[in-house]
Design a protein around this motif. Structure first.
Motif, PDB file in Angstrom:
ATOM      1  N   LEU A 140      75.533  36.975  38.869  1.00 28.76           N
ATOM      2  CA  LEU A 140      76.550  36.062  39.391  1.00 28.76           C
ATOM      3  C   LEU A 140      75.855  34.821  39.952  1.00 28.76           C
ATOM      4  CD1 LEU A 140      78.804  38.596  41.362  1.00 28.76           C
ATOM      5  CD2 LEU A 140      78.854  38.032  38.930  1.00 28.76           C
ATOM      6  N   ARG A 141      76.305  33.666  39.510  1.00 36.12           N
ATOM      7  CA  ARG A 141      75.738  32.412  40.017  1.00 36.12           C
ATOM      8  C   ARG A 141      76.858  31.534  40.573  1.00 36.12           C
ATOM      9  NH1 ARG A 141      71.643  30.418  35.218  1.00 36.12           N
ATOM     10  NH2 ARG A 141      70.392  32.336  35.052  1.00 36.12           N
ATOM     11  N   PRO A 142      77.266  31.775  41.811  1.00 37.91           N
ATOM     12  CA  PRO A 142      78.314  30.940  42.402  1.00 37.91           C
ATOM     13  C   PRO A 142      77.803  29.550  42.743  1.00 37.91           C
ATOM     14  CG  PRO A 142      77.454  32.478  44.032  1.00 37.91           C
ATOM     15  CD  PRO A 142      76.813  32.833  42.720  1.00 37.91           C
ATOM     16  N   GLU A 143      78.661  28.567  42.573  1.00 39.05           N
ATOM     17  CA  GLU A 143      78.384  27.225  43.077  1.00 39.05           C
ATOM     18  C   GLU A 143      78.660  27.225  44.590  1.00 39.05           C
ATOM     19  OE1 GLU A 143      77.077  24.689  41.057  1.00 39.05           O
ATOM     20  OE2 GLU A 143      76.943  26.253  39.534  1.00 39.05           O
ATOM     21  N   THR A 144      78.900  26.083  45.186  1.00 39.00           N
ATOM     22  CA  THR A 144      79.045  26.021  46.645  1.00 39.00           C
ATOM     23  C   THR A 144      80.305  26.762  47.103  1.00 39.00           C
ATOM     24  OG1 THR A 144      77.980  23.849  46.594  1.00 39.00           O
ATOM     25  CG2 THR A 144      79.104  24.470  48.628  1.00 39.00           C
ATOM     26  N   PHE A 145      80.144  27.606  48.134  1.00 39.51           N
ATOM     27  CA  PHE A 145      81.281  28.356  48.662  1.00 39.51           C
ATOM     28  C   PHE A 145      82.217  27.433  49.442  1.00 39.51           C
ATOM     29  CE2 PHE A 145      78.338  32.187  48.667  1.00 39.51           C
ATOM     30  CZ  PHE A 145      78.998  32.829  47.631  1.00 39.51           C
ATOM     31  N   MET A 146      83.509  27.534  49.145  1.00 37.64           N
ATOM     32  CA  MET A 146      84.506  26.784  49.915  1.00 37.64           C
ATOM     33  C   MET A 146      84.452  27.174  51.392  1.00 37.64           C
ATOM     34  SD  MET A 146      87.709  26.938  47.235  1.00 37.64           S
ATOM     35  CE  MET A 146      87.716  25.953  45.733  1.00 37.64           C
ATOM     36  N   GLN A 147      84.125  28.434  51.664  1.00 42.31           N
ATOM     37  CA  GLN A 147      84.060  28.918  53.047  1.00 42.31           C
ATOM     38  C   GLN A 147      83.035  28.164  53.889  1.00 42.31           C
ATOM     39  OE1 GLN A 147      84.807  30.855  50.514  1.00 42.31           O
ATOM     40  NE2 GLN A 147      86.423  32.226  51.193  1.00 42.31           N
ATOM     41  N   ASN A 148      82.079  27.486  53.240  1.00 43.23           N
ATOM     42  CA  ASN A 148      81.077  26.723  53.992  1.00 43.23           C
ATOM     43  C   ASN A 148      81.703  25.596  54.800  1.00 43.23           C
ATOM     44  OD1 ASN A 148      79.167  28.359  52.867  1.00 43.23           O
ATOM     45  ND2 ASN A 148      78.185  26.775  51.619  1.00 43.23           N
ATOM     46  N   LEU A 149      82.938  25.215  54.451  1.00 39.82           N
ATOM     47  CA  LEU A 149      83.618  24.176  55.217  1.00 39.82           C
ATOM     48  C   LEU A 149      84.404  24.764  56.393  1.00 39.82           C
ATOM     49  CD1 LEU A 149      83.331  21.169  54.732  1.00 39.82           C
ATOM     50  CD2 LEU A 149      85.647  21.140  53.836  1.00 39.82           C
ATOM     51  N   LEU A 150      84.506  26.080  56.446  1.00 37.25           N
ATOM     52  CA  LEU A 150      85.110  26.731  57.611  1.00 37.25           C
ATOM     53  C   LEU A 150      84.049  27.018  58.667  1.00 37.25           C
ATOM     54  CD1 LEU A 150      87.482  29.301  55.837  1.00 37.25           C
ATOM     55  CD2 LEU A 150      88.147  27.179  56.985  1.00 37.25           C
ATOM     56  N   SER A 151      82.966  27.640  58.240  1.00 34.55           N
ATOM     57  CA  SER A 151      81.861  27.909  59.159  1.00 34.55           C
ATOM     58  C   SER A 151      80.566  27.976  58.380  1.00 34.55           C
ATOM     59  CB  SER A 151      82.089  29.221  59.923  1.00 34.55           C
ATOM     60  OG  SER A 151      82.043  30.325  59.041  1.00 34.55           O
ATOM     61  N   TYR A 152      79.483  27.626  59.052  1.00 35.02           N
ATOM     62  CA  TYR A 152      78.158  27.684  58.427  1.00 35.02           C
ATOM     63  C   TYR A 152      77.165  28.071  59.503  1.00 35.02           C
ATOM     64  CZ  TYR A 152      74.227  26.532  55.387  1.00 35.02           C
ATOM     65  OH  TYR A 152      73.095  26.601  54.619  1.00 35.02           O
ATOM     66  N   GLY A 153      76.424  29.142  59.227  1.00 32.52           N
ATOM     67  CA  GLY A 153      75.474  29.623  60.234  1.00 32.52           C
ATOM     68  C   GLY A 153      76.155  30.090  61.504  1.00 32.52           C
ATOM     69  N   GLY A 154      77.403  30.579  61.356  1.00 36.22           N
ATOM     70  CA  GLY A 154      78.136  31.084  62.513  1.00 36.22           C
ATOM     71  C   GLY A 154      78.803  30.000  63.346  1.00 36.22           C
ATOM     72  N   LYS A 155      78.733  28.745  62.904  1.00 33.06           N
ATOM     73  CA  LYS A 155      79.334  27.646  63.671  1.00 33.06           C
ATOM     74  C   LYS A 155      80.485  27.019  62.892  1.00 33.06           C
ATOM     75  CE  LYS A 155      75.058  26.378  66.073  1.00 33.06           C
ATOM     76  NZ  LYS A 155      74.065  25.301  66.296  1.00 33.06           N
TER      77      LYS A 155
END
Length: 297
Positions: A140-155
Motif C-alpha cells: 500500500l502506498r498512500p499519498e498524503t493523509f487528509m487527517q494530517n490537516l486535523l492533527s499532526y504529531g498529536g497537535k
C-alpha cells in the motif's frame, strides 16, 4: 492449515491511525481471527473491551516476535517514523518467515517505483525485502493523509481558521486514512485477490489554498493557509525530540514540494472503485465528515 482453523491476522500499529481503523473493518468478520499487536498491557485494554485478542510485540525487541507471531497466517506491517523502520522491518519479517506467515500487507508511502524521496524509498526497500523473502504480498502506498490537516504529531493543525504548512502553493494528492484501512482490510481478508499488487492511493488533488477555500465555503467561517518555511518545520521537530534522520528527509521533501521538483506530486489514481466497490473519500466528503473538528468559535 486445517479446514476448521480460521486464518489469524496480526495487526501491527494497532493503536495507530491506519492499524486501528483496519481492525474496525475486520472485527465483525467471522471468517478470520484478528489479533492486535500492542507494546504494553495498558494499551491492550481498549482491545480487550471489544473482545479482540492482543499480543505483546515490540519491533525493537526481537524476543517478543516469536510469541506474537505464533500461528499467524497474515500480517499488516506498520512501522513508525524513524530510520529504525528499516532494521525493525527486516528483523520482524525474518521472524514472520520462521513463524510461517504467508501473506504480508505493508503500509508504505507515496511515490512511483523510481522515487528519489528518501523516506519513500526506504519503504520501497522494505517492499523488496518482503518480495525477496517469498511472502505473498500487497503493498500500500498512500499519498498524503487528509487527517494530517486535523492533527499532526498529536497537535491540532487548524487553529481559529488558520493553518501553516511548508510546501508553498504546491498541489498534493490526498487520501483518507479510512480508505487506506479499508483496502488494507480487504487485502488481508482476500490475499488471493490482492497478492502481488501495489496499490498507490491518492484520490483528490488539492493545494492548501484550495482546501482553505473549501473550508471557508462549507464551514461558513473564514479559513486561511499561511505557508511557512520548511526551516520552521525542522526546528519544531528538533524541539519535539523527533528522530532527525527521518525528519531531515521530510524537511527535504517539503522543500521539493515547494519547488515543484517531485514528479507526479498531484497524481491521482482510479483503483479504489475496483478494489472496494465504492468511491474514495473526496475533500468535500472529508470536510463534511469532520465538520465539528474543523469548526471553531
Amino acid at each position: 492449515m486445517p479446514d476448521n482453523k480460521l486464518p489469524r491476522i496480526l495487526i501491527t500499529g494497532a493503536t495507530g491511525q491506519v492499524g486501528n481503523k483496519t481492525i474496525g473493518f475486520l472485527k465483525n468478520n467471522n471468517e478470520v481471527e484478528i489479533i492486535a499487536a500492542v507494546r504494553s498491557q495498558e494499551k491492550s485494554r481498549q482491545f480487550k473491551k471489544k473482545g479482540i485478542t492482543t499480543v505483546l510485540l515490540d519491533f525493537d525487541d526481537e524476543l517478543t516476535h516469536a510469541e506474537a507471531l505464533k500461528n499467524i497466517d497474515r500480517v499488516l506491517i506498520v512501522t513508525g517514523y524513524t530510520v529504525d523502520m528499516l532494521r525493525q522491518s527486516k528483523v520482524f519479517l525474518d521472524s514472520a518467515k520462521i513463524a510461517g506467515v504467508k501473506h504480508v500487507v505493508h503500509l508504505g508511502a507515496c511515490g512511483p517505483d523510481n522515487t528519489t524521496v528518501a523516506h519513500w524509498a526506504w519503504h520501497q526497500l522494505v517492499e523488496k525485502y518482503i518480495e525477496s523473502a517469498g511472502f505473498s504480498f500487497t503493498h500500500l502506498r498512500p499519498e498524503t493523509f487528509m487527517q494530517n490537516l486535523l492533527s499532526y504529531g498529536g497537535k491540532r493543525v487548524v487553529r481559529d481558521g488558520i493553518f501553516n504548512q511548508y510546501v508553498e502553493n504546491a498541489t498534493k494528492s490526498w487520501v483518507d486514512a479510512d480508505d487506506v484501512a479499508q483496502v488494507a482490510a480487504l487485502s488481508l481478508l482476500h490475499p488471493e485477490l490482492h497478492a502481488g499488487k501495489t496499490y498507490r492511493m491518492g484520490y483528490d488533488a488539492k493545494s492548501y489554498d484550495d482546501i482553505a477555500e473549501m473550508l471557508t465555503k462549507m464551514i461558513k467561517k473564514p479559513f486561511q493557509y499561511q505557508p511557512q518555511s520548511p526551516e520552521v518545520f525542522l526546528k519544531s521537530m528538533q524541539e519535539a525530540g523527533a528522530d532527525m534522520a527521518y525528519m531531515h528527509c521530510v524537511y527535504d521533501h517539503y522543500k521539493r514540494y515547494a519547488a515543484g521538483t517531485i514528479p507526479g506530486a498531484d497524481e491521482t489514481f482510479d483503483n479504489f472503485q475496483q478494489i472496494t466497490g465504492s468511491n474514495p473519500v473526496s475533500w468535500e466528503t472529508f470536510i463534511k465528515k469532520h465538520k465539528a473538528e474543523f469548526d471553531y468559535h
